[in-house]
Design an enzyme around this catalytic site. Sequence first.
Site, short mmCIF file in Angstrom:
data_model
loop_
_atom_site.label_atom_id
_atom_site.label_comp_id
_atom_site.label_asym_id
_atom_site.label_seq_id
_atom_site.Cartn_x
_atom_site.Cartn_y
_atom_site.Cartn_z
N CYS A 34 99.16 -21.55 19.66
CA CYS A 34 98.70 -21.05 18.36
C CYS A 34 98.21 -19.61 18.51
O CYS A 34 97.62 -19.25 19.53
CB CYS A 34 97.57 -21.95 17.86
SG CYS A 34 96.58 -21.27 16.54
N GLU A 79 81.54 -9.06 14.16
CA GLU A 79 80.93 -8.37 13.02
C GLU A 79 79.80 -7.47 13.53
O GLU A 79 79.12 -7.82 14.50
CB GLU A 79 80.36 -9.39 12.03
CG GLU A 79 80.09 -8.86 10.65
CD GLU A 79 81.28 -9.02 9.71
OE1 GLU A 79 81.12 -8.69 8.53
OE2 GLU A 79 82.35 -9.47 10.16
N CYS A 114 93.11 -18.68 18.14
CA CYS A 114 92.11 -18.47 19.19
C CYS A 114 92.78 -17.93 20.45
O CYS A 114 93.81 -18.45 20.88
CB CYS A 114 91.41 -19.78 19.52
SG CYS A 114 90.49 -20.49 18.15
N ASP A 128 79.95 -2.79 2.81
CA ASP A 128 80.66 -3.82 3.59
C ASP A 128 82.16 -3.64 3.30
O ASP A 128 82.77 -4.44 2.59
CB ASP A 128 80.18 -5.21 3.18
CG ASP A 128 80.82 -6.32 4.02
OD1 ASP A 128 81.49 -5.99 5.02
OD2 ASP A 128 80.68 -7.50 3.65
N TYR A 158 81.15 -2.70 -2.39
CA TYR A 158 82.08 -3.74 -1.91
C TYR A 158 81.36 -5.09 -2.02
O TYR A 158 81.35 -5.90 -1.08
CB TYR A 158 82.51 -3.49 -0.46
CG TYR A 158 82.94 -2.09 -0.16
CD1 TYR A 158 84.26 -1.69 -0.34
CD2 TYR A 158 82.03 -1.15 0.33
CE1 TYR A 158 84.66 -0.39 -0.03
CE2 TYR A 158 82.41 0.15 0.63
CZ TYR A 158 83.74 0.52 0.45
OH TYR A 158 84.13 1.81 0.75
N CYS A 183 92.36 -28.91 13.41
CA CYS A 183 91.88 -27.63 13.94
C CYS A 183 90.42 -27.76 14.34
O CYS A 183 89.55 -27.90 13.47
CB CYS A 183 92.06 -26.53 12.90
SG CYS A 183 91.42 -24.92 13.41
N ASP A 225 85.19 2.30 -4.68
CA ASP A 225 84.25 3.01 -3.81
C ASP A 225 84.32 4.52 -4.01
O ASP A 225 83.31 5.20 -4.01
CB ASP A 225 84.50 2.64 -2.35
CG ASP A 225 85.95 2.82 -1.92
OD1 ASP A 225 86.78 3.25 -2.75
OD2 ASP A 225 86.26 2.53 -0.75
N CYS A 267 83.59 -5.34 9.81
CA CYS A 267 84.41 -6.29 10.55
C CYS A 267 85.39 -5.57 11.47
O CYS A 267 86.19 -6.20 12.15
CB CYS A 267 85.17 -7.21 9.59
SG CYS A 267 86.31 -6.33 8.49
N CYS A 295 90.84 -27.02 22.41
CA CYS A 295 91.96 -27.22 21.50
C CYS A 295 93.25 -27.50 22.27
O CYS A 295 93.61 -26.74 23.18
CB CYS A 295 92.15 -25.99 20.62
SG CYS A 295 93.50 -26.15 19.43
#
Length: 416
Positions: free
Chosen positions: A70, A407, A73, A346, A283, A140, A331, A373, A64
Amino acid sequence: MQGRIEEMDEEGLGVLTVDRKLHVPFTAPGDVVEVRGWRRKKHRLIATEYKVIEPSGLRTEPVCPYFGKCGGCTLQHLPYSEQIRFKSDKLSNLLDMMVDVSPSPRVYGHRNRIDIVISTRGIGFRRRGTWWDAVDIEGCPVFGPSSTRVLHSLREFIEDHDPALYNIRQNEGFLHYIVIREGKFTGELMINLITSEGPLPEAFPEYFDYADSVYWSVNRTPSDVSYGEIRMFWGKEFIQEKLDDTVYLIHPNSFFQTNSYQAVNLVKRVAELSEGDRVLDLYSGVGTFGIYLAKRGLHVEGIEMNPLAVEMARRNNELNGVEAAFRVGKDRDVKDLAGYDTVIVDPPRAGLHPKLIRRILRDVPENIIYVSCNPKTLKQNLDVLLEKYGIDYVAGLDMFPHTPHVEVVAKLKAKV
Protein backbone atom coordinates in the site's frame (compact mmCIF):
# COMPACT_ATOMS: atom_id res chain seq x y z
CA MET A 1 24.91 -2.51 -5.40
CA GLN A 2 25.28 -3.50 -1.78
CA GLY A 3 25.84 -1.43 1.30
CA ARG A 4 24.51 -0.10 4.58
CA ILE A 5 21.75 2.47 4.97
CA GLU A 6 23.28 5.36 6.90
CA GLU A 7 20.43 7.88 6.98
CA MET A 8 16.91 8.64 5.81
CA ASP A 9 15.84 11.31 3.37
CA GLU A 10 13.06 13.79 4.12
CA GLU A 11 10.47 11.44 2.62
CA GLY A 12 11.50 8.60 4.91
CA LEU A 13 13.43 6.55 2.36
CA GLY A 14 16.73 5.01 3.39
CA VAL A 15 19.79 6.46 1.65
CA LEU A 16 22.44 4.11 0.28
CA THR A 17 25.64 5.73 -0.95
CA VAL A 18 28.09 3.60 -2.90
CA ASP A 19 29.29 5.15 -6.16
CA ARG A 20 25.98 7.00 -6.38
CA LYS A 21 23.16 7.88 -4.00
CA LEU A 22 20.16 5.56 -4.04
CA HIS A 23 16.93 6.09 -2.10
CA VAL A 24 15.56 2.77 -0.86
CA PRO A 25 11.92 2.50 0.35
CA PHE A 26 10.97 0.73 3.59
CA THR A 27 14.52 0.60 4.93
CA ALA A 28 16.01 1.82 8.20
CA PRO A 29 19.39 3.19 9.25
CA GLY A 30 21.66 0.19 9.83
CA ASP A 31 20.01 -2.07 7.24
CA VAL A 32 22.39 -3.77 4.84
CA VAL A 33 20.67 -3.87 1.47
CA GLU A 34 21.28 -5.19 -2.01
CA VAL A 35 19.85 -3.06 -4.84
CA ARG A 36 19.46 -4.53 -8.32
CA GLY A 37 17.25 -1.98 -10.06
CA TRP A 38 16.22 1.66 -9.80
CA ARG A 39 14.44 4.45 -11.63
CA ARG A 40 14.93 8.19 -11.81
CA LYS A 41 12.26 10.36 -10.22
CA LYS A 42 12.55 14.09 -9.60
CA HIS A 43 16.35 14.07 -9.89
CA ARG A 44 16.69 11.13 -7.51
CA LEU A 45 17.37 7.44 -8.03
CA ILE A 46 14.66 5.35 -6.35
CA ALA A 47 15.35 1.65 -5.78
CA THR A 48 12.75 -0.64 -7.37
CA GLU A 49 14.41 -4.05 -6.96
CA TYR A 50 16.09 -4.56 -3.62
CA LYS A 51 16.20 -6.72 -0.53
CA VAL A 52 17.36 -6.33 3.06
CA ILE A 53 20.11 -8.88 3.60
CA GLU A 54 20.97 -7.79 7.16
CA PRO A 55 18.21 -6.00 9.10
CA SER A 56 18.94 -3.07 11.39
CA GLY A 57 18.33 -3.36 15.09
CA LEU A 58 16.04 -0.34 14.76
CA ARG A 59 13.41 -2.25 12.79
CA THR A 60 10.10 -3.39 14.23
CA GLU A 61 7.38 -5.65 12.85
CA PRO A 62 4.70 -3.66 10.98
CA VAL A 63 1.16 -4.07 12.28
CA CYS A 64 -0.52 -3.74 8.89
CA PRO A 65 -0.45 -6.84 6.63
CA TYR A 66 -0.39 -4.56 3.55
CA PHE A 67 2.69 -2.62 4.59
CA GLY A 68 5.18 -2.36 1.75
CA LYS A 69 2.46 -2.76 -0.87
CA CYS A 70 0.00 0.00 0.00
CA GLY A 71 1.22 3.52 -0.76
CA GLY A 72 -0.18 5.00 2.44
CA CYS A 73 2.09 4.19 5.37
CA THR A 74 5.83 4.10 4.70
CA LEU A 75 7.33 4.09 8.21
CA GLN A 76 5.59 1.24 10.03
CA HIS A 77 8.87 -0.68 10.04
CA LEU A 78 10.24 1.90 12.50
CA PRO A 79 9.29 2.05 16.20
CA TYR A 80 7.09 5.07 16.82
CA SER A 81 9.75 6.74 18.96
CA GLU A 82 12.11 6.56 15.96
CA GLN A 83 9.45 8.05 13.71
CA ILE A 84 9.16 11.03 16.09
CA ARG A 85 12.95 11.42 16.20
CA PHE A 86 13.07 11.33 12.39
CA LYS A 87 10.41 14.05 12.13
CA SER A 88 12.08 16.23 14.76
CA ASP A 89 15.43 15.96 12.93
CA LYS A 90 13.72 16.71 9.62
CA LEU A 91 12.10 19.89 10.95
CA SER A 92 15.21 20.97 12.85
CA ASN A 93 17.38 20.66 9.75
CA LEU A 94 14.88 22.44 7.53
CA LEU A 95 14.12 25.33 9.88
CA ASP A 96 17.68 25.58 11.23
CA MET A 97 16.58 25.38 14.86
CA MET A 98 15.72 22.67 17.35
CA VAL A 99 12.09 21.63 16.83
CA ASP A 100 10.35 19.15 19.11
CA VAL A 101 7.51 17.01 17.75
CA SER A 102 4.60 15.99 19.95
CA PRO A 103 3.61 12.37 19.30
CA SER A 104 0.07 11.45 18.33
CA PRO A 105 -2.04 10.30 21.31
CA ARG A 106 -2.95 7.24 19.23
CA VAL A 107 -0.72 5.52 16.71
CA TYR A 108 -3.40 3.25 15.21
CA GLY A 109 -7.10 3.90 14.76
CA HIS A 110 -6.37 7.64 14.62
CA ARG A 111 -7.47 8.53 11.08
CA ASN A 112 -11.05 9.76 10.80
CA ARG A 113 -11.19 9.49 7.00
CA ILE A 114 -10.00 7.02 4.37
CA ASP A 115 -10.69 7.03 0.61
CA ILE A 116 -10.92 3.52 -0.83
CA VAL A 117 -10.81 2.86 -4.57
CA ILE A 118 -13.28 0.25 -5.87
CA SER A 119 -11.36 -1.04 -8.86
CA THR A 120 -10.99 -4.04 -11.10
CA ARG A 121 -7.47 -4.34 -9.65
CA GLY A 122 -8.68 -4.47 -6.07
CA ILE A 123 -10.76 -2.72 -3.42
CA GLY A 124 -8.36 -0.74 -1.28
CA PHE A 125 -5.56 1.78 -1.69
CA ARG A 126 -3.21 2.59 -4.57
CA ARG A 127 -0.24 0.28 -4.79
CA ARG A 128 2.94 2.17 -3.95
CA GLY A 129 4.54 3.74 -7.00
CA THR A 130 1.54 3.29 -9.30
CA TRP A 131 -1.54 5.28 -10.29
CA TRP A 132 -3.26 2.40 -12.09
CA ASP A 133 -2.98 -0.47 -9.58
CA ALA A 134 -4.57 -1.10 -6.19
CA VAL A 135 -3.92 -3.28 -3.15
CA ASP A 136 -6.96 -5.31 -2.11
CA ILE A 137 -7.55 -4.84 1.63
CA GLU A 138 -9.89 -6.20 4.29
CA GLY A 139 -9.46 -3.26 6.65
CA CYS A 140 -7.17 -0.37 7.59
CA PRO A 141 -5.45 -0.38 11.01
CA VAL A 142 -4.82 3.37 10.97
CA PHE A 143 -8.56 3.97 10.56
CA GLY A 144 -9.84 1.26 12.85
CA PRO A 145 -12.28 -1.68 13.05
CA SER A 146 -15.21 0.03 11.34
CA SER A 147 -13.25 0.00 8.07
CA THR A 148 -13.37 -3.80 8.10
CA ARG A 149 -17.13 -3.77 8.60
CA VAL A 150 -17.73 -1.25 5.81
CA LEU A 151 -15.53 -3.14 3.35
CA HIS A 152 -17.31 -6.40 4.16
CA SER A 153 -20.68 -4.74 3.50
CA LEU A 154 -19.40 -3.21 0.27
CA ARG A 155 -18.25 -6.59 -1.02
CA GLU A 156 -21.63 -8.10 -0.15
CA PHE A 157 -23.33 -5.36 -2.15
CA ILE A 158 -21.03 -5.94 -5.12
CA GLU A 159 -21.56 -9.71 -4.99
CA ASP A 160 -25.35 -9.34 -4.88
CA HIS A 161 -25.74 -6.64 -7.55
CA ASP A 162 -22.64 -7.03 -9.76
CA PRO A 163 -22.07 -3.33 -10.60
CA ALA A 164 -19.18 -2.43 -12.91
CA LEU A 165 -16.02 -1.65 -10.92
CA TYR A 166 -13.65 1.16 -11.81
CA ASN A 167 -11.08 0.35 -14.50
CA ILE A 168 -8.45 2.90 -13.55
CA ARG A 169 -6.40 2.67 -16.74
CA GLN A 170 -9.40 3.11 -19.03
CA ASN A 171 -11.29 5.42 -16.65
CA GLU A 172 -14.42 3.29 -16.99
CA GLY A 173 -16.85 1.63 -14.62
CA PHE A 174 -19.69 2.66 -12.31
CA LEU A 175 -18.31 2.28 -8.78
CA HIS A 176 -15.24 4.46 -8.17
CA TYR A 177 -14.64 5.12 -4.47
CA ILE A 178 -16.10 4.66 -1.05
CA VAL A 179 -15.07 7.26 1.53
CA ILE A 180 -15.40 6.38 5.20
CA ARG A 181 -15.50 9.10 7.84
CA GLU A 182 -15.84 8.62 11.57
CA GLY A 183 -16.23 10.95 14.53
CA LYS A 184 -13.59 9.49 16.82
CA PHE A 185 -15.03 11.21 19.89
CA THR A 186 -18.69 10.76 18.94
CA GLY A 187 -18.57 7.32 17.31
CA GLU A 188 -20.70 8.54 14.39
CA LEU A 189 -20.03 6.94 11.01
CA MET A 190 -20.47 8.36 7.50
CA ILE A 191 -20.17 6.51 4.19
CA ASN A 192 -19.98 8.24 0.81
CA LEU A 193 -20.14 6.16 -2.36
CA ILE A 194 -18.72 7.89 -5.43
CA THR A 195 -19.88 6.61 -8.82
CA SER A 196 -20.04 7.70 -12.42
CA GLU A 197 -23.42 8.58 -13.92
CA GLY A 198 -25.92 5.73 -13.84
CA PRO A 199 -28.57 4.01 -11.68
CA LEU A 200 -27.69 2.88 -8.17
CA PRO A 201 -29.56 -0.20 -6.88
CA GLU A 202 -32.18 0.91 -4.38
CA ALA A 203 -30.95 -1.61 -1.83
CA PHE A 204 -27.53 0.07 -1.47
CA PRO A 205 -28.16 1.88 1.86
CA GLU A 206 -29.56 -1.32 3.41
CA TYR A 207 -26.07 -2.83 3.39
CA PHE A 208 -24.88 0.00 5.66
CA ASP A 209 -27.81 0.30 8.05
CA TYR A 210 -25.38 0.62 10.98
CA ALA A 211 -23.97 3.90 9.60
CA ASP A 212 -25.35 7.20 10.83
CA SER A 213 -25.09 8.81 7.41
CA VAL A 214 -24.93 7.22 3.93
CA TYR A 215 -24.30 9.33 0.83
CA TRP A 216 -24.27 8.71 -2.91
CA SER A 217 -22.19 11.16 -4.95
CA VAL A 218 -21.70 11.28 -8.72
CA ASN A 219 -18.46 12.29 -10.41
CA ARG A 220 -19.36 13.54 -13.88
CA THR A 221 -15.83 14.66 -14.72
CA PRO A 222 -13.03 12.62 -16.32
CA SER A 223 -10.89 13.26 -13.24
CA ASP A 224 -9.96 10.39 -10.92
CA VAL A 225 -11.19 11.96 -7.66
CA SER A 226 -12.92 10.64 -4.56
CA TYR A 227 -15.71 13.22 -4.43
CA GLY A 228 -18.61 14.32 -6.57
CA GLU A 229 -21.98 16.03 -6.72
CA ILE A 230 -24.31 14.84 -3.97
CA ARG A 231 -27.14 12.81 -5.50
CA MET A 232 -28.84 11.43 -2.39
CA PHE A 233 -28.31 10.66 1.27
CA TRP A 234 -29.92 8.46 3.89
CA GLY A 235 -29.93 9.03 7.64
CA LYS A 236 -28.25 12.14 9.03
CA GLU A 237 -27.20 14.95 6.73
CA PHE A 238 -24.06 15.42 8.85
CA ILE A 239 -22.09 13.50 11.41
CA GLN A 240 -20.47 15.26 14.34
CA GLU A 241 -16.97 15.34 15.76
CA LYS A 242 -16.03 16.88 19.09
CA LEU A 243 -12.69 18.48 19.91
CA ASP A 244 -12.48 19.26 23.61
CA ASP A 245 -15.71 21.22 24.29
CA THR A 246 -16.39 22.20 20.67
CA VAL A 247 -18.64 20.29 18.28
CA TYR A 248 -18.22 20.29 14.50
CA LEU A 249 -20.49 19.08 11.72
CA ILE A 250 -18.87 16.87 9.07
CA HIS A 251 -20.14 16.96 5.47
CA PRO A 252 -18.88 14.55 2.76
CA ASN A 253 -17.25 17.38 0.81
CA SER A 254 -15.81 19.41 3.69
CA PHE A 255 -12.25 19.19 5.02
CA PHE A 256 -11.52 18.29 8.62
CA GLN A 257 -8.21 17.45 10.30
CA THR A 258 -7.74 13.71 9.70
CA ASN A 259 -6.39 12.84 13.17
CA SER A 260 -9.04 13.88 15.70
CA TYR A 261 -6.94 12.88 18.72
CA GLN A 262 -4.07 15.16 17.72
CA ALA A 263 -6.45 17.84 16.40
CA VAL A 264 -7.55 18.39 20.01
CA ASN A 265 -3.96 19.28 20.90
CA LEU A 266 -3.67 21.45 17.80
CA VAL A 267 -6.67 23.66 18.62
CA LYS A 268 -5.55 23.91 22.26
CA ARG A 269 -2.06 24.95 21.13
CA VAL A 270 -3.42 27.64 18.83
CA ALA A 271 -5.64 28.93 21.64
CA GLU A 272 -2.68 29.10 24.02
CA LEU A 273 -0.62 31.05 21.49
CA SER A 274 -3.36 33.53 20.58
CA GLU A 275 -3.04 36.98 22.14
CA GLY A 276 -5.43 39.87 22.47
CA ASP A 277 -9.14 40.02 21.86
CA ARG A 278 -9.58 40.33 18.10
CA VAL A 279 -8.54 37.39 15.89
CA LEU A 280 -8.53 36.96 12.11
CA ASP A 281 -8.73 33.31 11.05
CA LEU A 282 -7.52 33.06 7.44
CA TYR A 283 -8.13 29.84 5.51
CA SER A 284 -10.74 29.28 8.21
CA GLY A 285 -12.33 26.17 6.65
CA VAL A 286 -15.25 24.86 8.70
CA GLY A 287 -14.19 27.02 11.65
CA THR A 288 -11.91 24.51 13.37
CA PHE A 289 -9.83 27.22 15.08
CA GLY A 290 -12.29 30.09 14.90
CA ILE A 291 -15.18 28.38 16.67
CA TYR A 292 -12.87 26.99 19.36
CA LEU A 293 -11.43 30.46 20.04
CA ALA A 294 -14.87 32.09 20.00
CA LYS A 295 -15.96 29.69 22.75
CA ARG A 296 -13.16 31.21 24.80
CA GLY A 297 -14.55 34.70 24.43
CA LEU A 298 -12.39 36.00 21.58
CA HIS A 299 -13.87 38.06 18.76
CA VAL A 300 -13.18 36.01 15.64
CA GLU A 301 -13.53 36.78 11.95
CA GLY A 302 -12.90 33.98 9.49
CA ILE A 303 -12.15 34.16 5.76
CA GLU A 304 -12.31 31.11 3.50
CA MET A 305 -12.56 30.80 -0.29
CA ASN A 306 -14.69 27.62 -0.27
CA PRO A 307 -18.40 28.57 0.03
CA LEU A 308 -19.36 25.12 1.38
CA ALA A 309 -16.76 25.42 4.14
CA VAL A 310 -18.09 28.87 5.07
CA GLU A 311 -21.62 27.48 5.21
CA MET A 312 -20.40 24.69 7.50
CA ALA A 313 -18.52 27.19 9.69
CA ARG A 314 -21.70 29.21 10.12
CA ARG A 315 -23.62 26.07 11.06
CA ASN A 316 -20.87 25.17 13.54
CA ASN A 317 -21.10 28.71 14.89
CA GLU A 318 -24.79 28.25 15.61
CA LEU A 319 -24.33 24.72 16.94
CA ASN A 320 -21.84 25.93 19.53
CA GLY A 321 -23.75 29.08 20.45
CA VAL A 322 -20.98 31.52 19.55
CA GLU A 323 -20.86 34.61 17.35
CA ALA A 324 -17.78 34.28 15.16
CA ALA A 325 -18.21 35.85 11.71
CA PHE A 326 -17.26 33.85 8.61
CA ARG A 327 -17.30 35.03 5.02
CA VAL A 328 -16.18 33.88 1.59
CA GLY A 329 -12.95 35.50 0.41
CA LYS A 330 -9.49 34.86 -1.01
CA ASP A 331 -6.23 35.21 0.87
CA ARG A 332 -4.87 37.63 -1.73
CA ASP A 333 -7.85 39.96 -1.30
CA VAL A 334 -7.51 40.66 2.43
CA LYS A 335 -7.45 44.43 2.80
CA ASP A 336 -6.56 45.39 6.36
CA LEU A 337 -4.70 43.34 8.95
CA ALA A 338 -3.61 46.14 11.26
CA GLY A 339 -6.71 45.99 13.46
CA TYR A 340 -6.22 42.40 14.61
CA ASP A 341 -4.29 41.27 17.68
CA THR A 342 -3.63 37.81 16.24
CA VAL A 343 -3.80 36.54 12.66
CA ILE A 344 -4.05 32.77 12.20
CA VAL A 345 -3.01 31.32 8.84
CA ASP A 346 -3.48 27.67 7.93
CA PRO A 347 -2.77 27.67 4.18
CA PRO A 348 -2.81 24.78 1.71
CA ARG A 349 0.46 23.03 0.85
CA ALA A 350 1.46 25.82 -1.54
CA GLY A 351 1.78 28.21 1.40
CA LEU A 352 0.79 31.88 1.64
CA HIS A 353 -0.07 33.85 -1.47
CA PRO A 354 2.62 36.45 -2.25
CA LYS A 355 0.02 39.25 -2.10
CA LEU A 356 -0.93 38.19 1.42
CA ILE A 357 2.72 38.16 2.48
CA ARG A 358 3.13 41.70 1.15
CA ARG A 359 -0.01 42.75 3.03
CA ILE A 360 1.32 41.26 6.28
CA LEU A 361 4.63 43.07 5.85
CA ARG A 362 2.77 46.32 5.19
CA ASP A 363 0.24 46.13 8.06
CA VAL A 364 2.43 44.17 10.52
CA PRO A 365 -0.18 42.66 12.87
CA GLU A 366 1.52 41.97 16.19
CA ASN A 367 1.01 38.20 16.32
CA ILE A 368 0.86 35.60 13.55
CA ILE A 369 0.15 31.95 14.20
CA TYR A 370 1.17 29.89 11.19
CA VAL A 371 -0.17 26.32 10.99
CA SER A 372 1.48 24.37 8.20
CA CYS A 373 1.14 20.90 6.69
CA ASN A 374 4.13 21.59 4.42
CA PRO A 375 7.33 22.59 6.28
CA LYS A 376 9.07 23.48 3.00
CA THR A 377 6.65 26.26 2.08
CA LEU A 378 6.55 27.31 5.73
CA LYS A 379 10.32 27.81 5.56
CA GLN A 380 10.01 29.79 2.30
CA ASN A 381 7.36 32.06 3.79
CA LEU A 382 9.27 32.53 7.05
CA ASP A 383 12.39 33.62 5.17
CA VAL A 384 10.38 36.58 3.83
CA LEU A 385 8.33 37.33 6.94
CA LEU A 386 11.40 37.47 9.17
CA GLU A 387 12.12 40.88 7.65
CA LYS A 388 9.66 42.28 10.20
CA TYR A 389 9.00 39.35 12.53
CA GLY A 390 10.84 37.16 14.98
CA ILE A 391 10.01 33.52 15.69
CA ASP A 392 8.50 33.31 19.17
CA TYR A 393 7.56 29.63 19.09
CA VAL A 394 7.74 26.65 16.75
CA ALA A 395 6.83 23.00 17.31
CA GLY A 396 5.68 19.97 15.38
CA LEU A 397 2.60 17.84 16.02
CA ASP A 398 2.48 14.39 14.52
CA MET A 399 -0.90 14.27 12.81
CA PHE A 400 0.19 11.47 10.48
CA PRO A 401 1.84 8.49 12.23
CA HIS A 402 3.69 6.03 9.95
CA THR A 403 4.16 8.66 7.24
CA PRO A 404 6.93 11.26 6.77
CA HIS A 405 4.41 14.10 7.05
CA VAL A 406 4.22 16.38 10.07
CA GLU A 407 2.18 19.43 11.08
CA VAL A 408 4.00 22.54 12.29
CA VAL A 409 2.79 25.44 14.43
CA ALA A 410 4.84 28.62 14.52
CA LYS A 411 4.17 31.90 16.28
CA LEU A 412 5.68 35.10 14.92
CA LYS A 413 5.86 38.38 16.82
CA ALA A 414 6.40 41.73 15.19
CA LYS A 415 9.80 43.26 15.86
CA VAL A 416 9.72 46.34 18.04
